[in-house]
Design a protein around this motif. Sequence first.
Motif, mmCIF file in Angstrom:
data_model
loop_
_atom_site.group_PDB
_atom_site.id
_atom_site.type_symbol
_atom_site.label_atom_id
_atom_site.label_comp_id
_atom_site.label_asym_id
_atom_site.label_seq_id
_atom_site.Cartn_x
_atom_site.Cartn_y
_atom_site.Cartn_z
ATOM 1 N N ARG A 87 0.760 -1.406 -0.003
ATOM 2 C CA ARG A 87 0.075 0.052 -0.093
ATOM 3 C C ARG A 87 0.837 1.239 -0.057
ATOM 4 N NH1 ARG A 87 -2.747 -3.165 3.741
ATOM 5 N NH2 ARG A 87 -1.630 -1.882 5.421
ATOM 6 N N LYS A 88 1.949 1.122 0.353
ATOM 7 C CA LYS A 88 3.175 2.355 0.421
ATOM 8 C C LYS A 88 3.517 2.723 -1.049
ATOM 9 C CE LYS A 88 6.297 4.487 3.227
ATOM 10 N NZ LYS A 88 6.867 4.588 4.654
ATOM 11 N N PHE A 89 3.296 1.772 -2.007
ATOM 12 C CA PHE A 89 3.801 2.066 -3.345
ATOM 13 C C PHE A 89 2.619 2.393 -4.346
ATOM 14 C CE2 PHE A 89 6.451 -0.823 -1.400
ATOM 15 C CZ PHE A 89 8.027 -0.208 -1.660
ATOM 16 N N GLU A 90 2.809 3.111 -5.177
ATOM 17 C CA GLU A 90 1.713 3.518 -6.196
ATOM 18 C C GLU A 90 2.697 3.539 -7.601
ATOM 19 O OE1 GLU A 90 -0.919 7.171 -7.675
ATOM 20 O OE2 GLU A 90 -1.540 6.397 -5.808
ATOM 21 N N THR A 91 1.993 2.671 -8.623
ATOM 22 C CA THR A 91 2.505 2.817 -9.828
ATOM 23 C C THR A 91 2.081 3.762 -10.542
ATOM 24 O OG1 THR A 91 2.134 0.407 -9.907
ATOM 25 C CG2 THR A 91 2.542 1.451 -11.942
ATOM 26 N N LEU A 92 3.294 4.727 -11.129
ATOM 27 C CA LEU A 92 2.798 5.791 -12.127
ATOM 28 C C LEU A 92 3.589 5.502 -13.151
ATOM 29 C CD1 LEU A 92 1.881 8.698 -12.608
ATOM 30 C CD2 LEU A 92 3.800 9.613 -11.753
ATOM 31 N N TYR A 93 2.596 4.829 -14.197
ATOM 32 C CA TYR A 93 3.356 4.600 -15.750
ATOM 33 C C TYR A 93 3.941 5.689 -16.302
ATOM 34 C CZ TYR A 93 1.119 -0.008 -15.099
ATOM 35 O OH TYR A 93 0.718 -1.261 -14.621
ATOM 36 N N LEU A 94 4.947 5.405 -17.310
ATOM 37 C CA LEU A 94 5.688 6.518 -17.862
ATOM 38 C C LEU A 94 4.887 7.110 -18.991
ATOM 39 C CD1 LEU A 94 9.504 5.417 -18.485
ATOM 40 C CD2 LEU A 94 8.744 7.669 -17.286
ATOM 41 N N GLU A 95 5.040 8.278 -19.302
ATOM 42 C CA GLU A 95 4.293 8.828 -20.589
ATOM 43 C C GLU A 95 5.284 9.749 -21.479
ATOM 44 O OE1 GLU A 95 0.932 11.368 -18.925
ATOM 45 O OE2 GLU A 95 -0.087 9.719 -18.350
ATOM 46 N N ALA A 96 5.198 9.432 -22.581
ATOM 47 C CA ALA A 96 6.292 10.413 -23.550
ATOM 48 C C ALA A 96 5.695 11.820 -23.609
ATOM 49 C CB ALA A 96 6.296 9.854 -24.776
ATOM 50 N N ASP A 97 6.655 12.649 -23.683
ATOM 51 C CA ASP A 97 6.180 14.189 -23.911
ATOM 52 C C ASP A 97 5.494 14.271 -25.414
ATOM 53 O OD1 ASP A 97 6.112 16.827 -24.256
ATOM 54 O OD2 ASP A 97 8.024 17.241 -23.925
ATOM 55 N N GLN A 98 4.422 14.411 -25.655
ATOM 56 C CA GLN A 98 3.718 14.608 -26.987
ATOM 57 C C GLN A 98 3.815 15.599 -27.529
ATOM 58 O OE1 GLN A 98 -0.454 12.600 -26.924
ATOM 59 N NE2 GLN A 98 0.331 11.001 -25.733
ATOM 60 N N GLU A 99 4.456 16.684 -26.964
ATOM 61 C CA GLU A 99 4.913 17.994 -27.736
ATOM 62 C C GLU A 99 5.952 17.654 -28.448
ATOM 63 O OE1 GLU A 99 5.541 21.335 -25.339
ATOM 64 O OE2 GLU A 99 3.522 21.273 -24.453
ATOM 65 N N VAL A 100 6.768 16.661 -28.200
ATOM 66 C CA VAL A 100 7.981 16.068 -29.072
ATOM 67 C C VAL A 100 7.472 14.945 -29.773
ATOM 68 C CG1 VAL A 100 10.431 15.356 -29.011
ATOM 69 C CG2 VAL A 100 9.522 17.310 -27.475
ATOM 70 N N TYR A 101 7.057 13.967 -29.303
ATOM 71 C CA TYR A 101 6.738 12.520 -29.760
ATOM 72 C C TYR A 101 5.331 12.321 -30.025
ATOM 73 C CZ TYR A 101 11.218 11.732 -27.830
ATOM 74 O OH TYR A 101 12.714 11.671 -27.386
ATOM 75 N N TYR A 102 4.872 12.910 -31.319
ATOM 76 C CA TYR A 102 3.816 12.908 -31.564
ATOM 77 C C TYR A 102 3.603 12.090 -32.963
ATOM 78 C CZ TYR A 102 5.072 16.930 -34.377
ATOM 79 O OH TYR A 102 5.923 17.855 -35.230
ATOM 80 N N HIS A 103 2.191 11.673 -33.198
ATOM 81 C CA HIS A 103 2.237 11.076 -34.508
ATOM 82 C C HIS A 103 1.647 11.935 -35.559
ATOM 83 C CE1 HIS A 103 0.916 7.827 -37.136
ATOM 84 N NE2 HIS A 103 -0.525 8.379 -37.160
ATOM 85 N N ALA A 104 2.351 12.137 -36.783
ATOM 86 C CA ALA A 104 2.223 13.048 -37.717
ATOM 87 C C ALA A 104 1.259 12.813 -38.784
ATOM 88 C CB ALA A 104 3.728 13.284 -38.397
#
Length: 359
Positions: free
Chosen positions: A171-188
């Motif tokens: 209970r002391k842990f929480e999962t925060l999955y990574l997220e890419a910076d979509q201002e740089v890494y976006y679908h064109a």
Amino acid sequence: MTESKFLNLIRKKNVVYITVKNREYIRTSQIKRILEKEAASFEMYTSEKKNPLTRALDLRKRIGKINFSGADVVILGFLPQLIWGKLPKEIIGVSSDGALSKQKCPVIISDFFLSVYDTVVLDRRLVEDGHLIARLTRWLDKRVILGSDLVLVDTEANAKFFSELYFVTKRKFETLYLEADQEVYYHAVSDPESVIEEIKNADTGRESVRNADKMVLYFGTGLPLQGTDIVMEAFNKVTEESDRRIKCVFIGKTNGIPKRELIRARTNPNIELIRWLSQTSLADKIREADLCIAGHFNLYIDKASRTVPGKAYIYEAMKKPMILADTEANHEMFEEDPRHFFVPRGNAEALSECIKRFL
């Protein structure tokens, strides 16, 4: 669905965020974006030095000048173990005379993105388990976990691992999955469905797709758990055995790759080796790719099974088809479908065959 403890703790609060990493790192950018959205205010302190030790020394010198007086929450990021001892005693609930502080302390959230013990002993294998340094690294980890109000990790697999390793309630842990910076890494591409349609066409045997030149891409920092030797061997196999031209792009350090595989790659006109690219240039290169390689592929480092490669989040943000290692952590985030493929860790033959099947 249970609401995030992390978001509840920082929402409309004054936050100080200190991380032993540079400002543009994927995790740093992610937490900054969250704070911009949720916190009442925040101050962020990073270091642009070259390695974790010099960054930690830089921050340890600066911590004494940080004003914590108005902070409701203090977030310690990436390697909090290396700066914990320099935090003002009042912040961690101990007064200057060593007694427990009676003052109201800010909430402490540690982003346990790296375990010193896991990295030094189990991943890099710099010392054997039981060695004095191994015991020291466990102590560094455990005092941060016990002293924090909440510990962020990047996968459920890691939450379970650290909970069991240090005998601390999950209970002391929480999962925060990574997220890419979509201002740089976006679908064109203007029509995202066109990517899936192209993948389906590739499986139908249409000559217009099969005969086209294709590009497969991998990038990494050369860490042992990434299994860059597996990637390079697969690239050599694909370019030498395929009946059509496939271009393989390898971006990053070639640490741990056998010399014979490097020689094969450097003399292969269909393999491009790039030492380093800026984030913007990397994003442009990924957009050119027909298929991307994620990993982690090392068979002998358990951490490879407990972590999702940061590059997988980038590929996902850019809607790129990818090949992942068949691991517990990767299955937390992804399912096998026309854009996500899984191969066993440590198997260059399986990776090369998967590339050829897709392309």
